[in-house]
Every structure is written in structure tokens, then in C-alpha cells.
Enzyme design. Sequence first.
Site, PDB file in Angstrom:
ATOM      1  N   CYS A 141       0.741  -1.232   0.037  1.00  0.00           N
ATOM      2  CA  CYS A 141       0.002  -0.063  -0.082  1.00  0.00           C
ATOM      3  C   CYS A 141       0.878   1.277   0.086  1.00  0.00           C
ATOM      4  CB  CYS A 141      -0.932  -0.002   1.344  1.00  0.00           C
ATOM      5  SG  CYS A 141      -0.362  -0.201   2.901  1.00  0.00           S
ATOM      6  N   LYS A 214      -5.137  -9.669  11.157  1.00  0.00           N
ATOM      7  CA  LYS A 214      -5.196  -7.947  10.859  1.00  0.00           C
ATOM      8  C   LYS A 214      -6.423  -7.789  10.440  1.00  0.00           C
ATOM      9  CE  LYS A 214      -3.015  -4.612   8.206  1.00  0.00           C
ATOM     10  NZ  LYS A 214      -1.983  -4.145   7.479  1.00  0.00           N
ATOM     11  N   GLU A 252      -7.587 -17.523  10.553  1.00  0.00           N
ATOM     12  CA  GLU A 252      -6.392 -17.161  10.059  1.00  0.00           C
ATOM     13  C   GLU A 252      -5.098 -17.333  10.516  1.00  0.00           C
ATOM     14  OE1 GLU A 252      -6.029 -15.270   7.420  1.00  0.00           O
ATOM     15  OE2 GLU A 252      -7.975 -14.311   6.788  1.00  0.00           O
ATOM     16  N   LYS A 267      -3.422  -7.731  15.367  1.00  0.00           N
ATOM     17  CA  LYS A 267      -3.320  -6.369  14.955  1.00  0.00           C
ATOM     18  C   LYS A 267      -4.706  -5.839  14.747  1.00  0.00           C
ATOM     19  CE  LYS A 267      -1.460  -3.180  11.809  1.00  0.00           C
ATOM     20  NZ  LYS A 267      -0.977  -2.890  10.500  1.00  0.00           N
ATOM     21  N   TYR A 333       5.097   2.233  19.114  1.00  0.00           N
ATOM     22  CA  TYR A 333       5.696   3.592  19.055  1.00  0.00           C
ATOM     23  C   TYR A 333       6.202   4.128  20.214  1.00  0.00           C
ATOM     24  CZ  TYR A 333       3.175   2.962  14.588  1.00  0.00           C
ATOM     25  OH  TYR A 333       2.941   2.354  13.600  1.00  0.00           O
TER      26      TYR A 333
HETATM   27  C1  PBG Z   1       0.539  -1.918   5.940  1.00  0.00           C
HETATM   28  C2  PBG Z   1       0.116  -1.693   7.265  1.00  0.00           C
HETATM   29  C3  PBG Z   1      -0.449  -0.793   7.995  1.00  0.00           C
HETATM   30  C4  PBG Z   1      -0.081  -0.767   9.212  1.00  0.00           C
HETATM   31  C5  PBG Z   1       0.996  -1.663   9.549  1.00  0.00           C
HETATM   32  N1  PBG Z   1       1.206  -2.102   8.180  1.00  0.00           N
HETATM   33  C6  PBG Z   1      -1.620   0.030   7.526  1.00  0.00           C
HETATM   34  C7  PBG Z   1      -2.920  -0.684   6.906  1.00  0.00           C
HETATM   35  O1  PBG Z   1      -2.990  -1.907   6.713  1.00  0.00           O
HETATM   36  O2  PBG Z   1      -3.593   0.185   6.290  1.00  0.00           O
HETATM   37  C8  PBG Z   1      -0.817   0.131  10.584  1.00  0.00           C
HETATM   38  C9  PBG Z   1       0.174   0.299  11.399  1.00  0.00           C
HETATM   39  C10 PBG Z   1      -0.373   1.370  12.480  1.00  0.00           C
HETATM   40  O3  PBG Z   1      -1.608   1.851  12.505  1.00  0.00           O
HETATM   41  O4  PBG Z   1       0.400   1.869  13.362  1.00  0.00           O
HETATM   42  N2  PBG Z   1      -0.639  -2.587   5.134  1.00  0.00           N
END
Ligand code: PBG
Length: 346
Positions: A141, A214, A252, A267, A333
Site C-alpha cells: 500500500c 489483521k 487465519e 493487530k 511507537y
Molecule cells: C500496511 C500496514 C498498515 C499498518 C502496518 N502495516 C496500514 C494498513 O493496513 O492500512 C498499520 C500500523 C499502524 O497503524 O500503526 N498494510
Amino acid sequence: MMNKSVNPRGETLSTIDIAAGFPTVRPRRLRQSEPMRRLVRETRLSPADFIYPLFVVHGRGIRREIVSMPGVFHLSIDRLAAEAEELAQLGIPGVILFGLPAEKDPIGRENFAEDGIVQQAIKALRAAVSDLVIMTDVCMCEYTDHGHCGVIEGHHILNDPTLEILGQVAVSHAAAGADVVAPSAMMDGQVAAIRQALDQAGYIDTPIMGYSAKYASAFYGPFRDAADSPPQFGDRSTYQMDPANQREAMREIALDVSEGADMIMVKPAMAYLDIIRQARDTFPDLPLAAYNVSGEYSMLKAAARLGWLDEKRVALESLLAIKRAGADMILSYWAKDAVRWLDSMR
Ligand code: PBG
């Protein structure tokens, strides 16, 4: 069999009865002082729990704060050595890299280019410190002009053609020296495709950390500013998971495990503690990571800035909760701040 014991009144009771018995039992006895509480504490955070995300950009001398994520920076390659040394000093064992490419295109070519931003970052970090675990996010992305995590045809995100590209990206990261690749595109079969691509290229020892469960979460909002990766049409709900689903998360994860994932992930983290706990109990043998995502960070930061919450306390409480729920590793973070806070409390 229950143990038989005698209470102070000479009555024989099972341990269950004893556990229920006030005034004999007074849980507050073990909360009287901080040293006492430390002795009986069940969960502890340590520097080794953390993986710190880094956002790498082209250019020189750049250390630019991300507006929606105070305290998190866009860093150019020449600023990575200092960052790596700081992390090493703090005892944080790992980083995960996100790159912002010079140009975007439909398939995200810089993602697997030998001199791509992440490939350069891996080499710079490797040259600066020897014992940092360098992980890379394997997704599309940030690199695609449409902002989706796969190849598109019209408004469809195509699964199988994406797998080939993800394999190429993972191999290119491994070739640059990445220690772990972490596929986050939520394409079906991505772990198997990446394992096969890595093995064929000779990277049999490169582990895969699957972003296994995720969710399609609004808590990624600030990250999309940081990584410049918002989808240009629609959303990610045809590939990321529905936040309503728990059983599907276990499915998953089971698929990732069967495809050869070495580590698994849930996540986001804070709003998904039940999923973390269930993943821990269902898959006791694999290291489990949890991603404390951008929105979870930014909302507490914002409230702290308004004086409504004590950042240090709510951050440490949140991270502790993630670990208590069952995570072995936390991508956060707050990693650097958390280690400093923990240090100052010893
Ligand atoms: C890539 C990705 C994302 C995040 C980690 N890898 C964004 C998404 O899936 O839109 C989000 C990490 C965060 O919000 O700290 N796909």
C-alpha cells in the site's frame, strides 16, 4: 481431588472454601507497599518485549515529526545510524521498517528494487549496529498509486497475482539483509508464497512473522498519514478482517501456521485483547506479537496533550495489558519511551 485443610475455627474446608473466606482471607495484605506489590506482580514489561517501527524516507538530513503521531519521525537513511545506536543502548532488540518510495505506480516497483528505500535502510542499519533484529513490513500500500495492498483490476484487489509480487519483495528484503519479513497484505496464501520464494532464493533461514489476524481497523488512521498509504478508492475490508470476528481470527492464524509462519501477530492490540488471549491459548507453541497501532498511540498522546490523561501511566498500563493478554512481543511507537520510563521506576 481437593485438598482438605482446617481453618482457624477448626473447621475442615476445601481450598476453594478457604479462598472464599473473609475475614481470614484479605487480599489487601499483599498490596501494602510497593516492594510487596513488586514481589507478587504477575506481569512485567522489559526492553526485550519491544519492536520499534521506523518510517524511512528519501533525502538527506531528514528527521521530520509526523503531525498525527507526536514523537514519531520520518527519517532519511543518514539518520538511521544514530537511531539504531539509541535503540541498542536502550536494549530494544528489534525494529520494523516502513518505507516511503520516491514514486508510486500500480504494482509498486520500488518495493522490490535493489536500491529501494527499505533495502537501503536495511543496509544502513546493518552497518551501524550488528545485533539489531531488522524486520520489514511486506505489503504494497505504501508503494502503489491506488493505495491498496495488492494488484488491482478495476476496483478488485486480486489475490493470486499479488502473491508473486509479495514473494519478490520478501526476497529483495532478505537479499538486502533483513532478519525477519512480516507480510501484512492479508492476501490468502501469502505466507506460503513468501516461504516458497525465500527458500527458492536460498533464504531458508529467514523467518516469517505473519500479520496473521489483521483487522480492517480505523485505528490505522494516523499510520496512513505517516506512510502515505490511504486507499484511493473503497477500503480494505475485502482483505483485512471484520472487527466483529473472533473465530475467524483463529482460522487465519491456523492457516499462517500451516503455511510455515515462524511467528504470528494480532493487530491492532488494545481493542483486541480478547483475540490476543485466545491466540495465546490456541497456539501455545508460537511466539505471538501484538501491534499497538498508530491510532492507539495518537489518541492517548492527544488526550495527554490536553492534560486529560497521564501519558506515562496510561501508556505503560496499556502495554502491560497487551502483555498480560498473552503477547510475547509488542510493536509500539512507545517502545523507546516505555524503556526509559521503566528504567526511571527501578
Ligand atoms: C500496511 C500496514 C498498515 C499498518 C502496518 N502495516 C496500514 C494498513 O493496513 O492500512 C498499520 C500500523 C499502524 O497503524 O500503526 N498494510
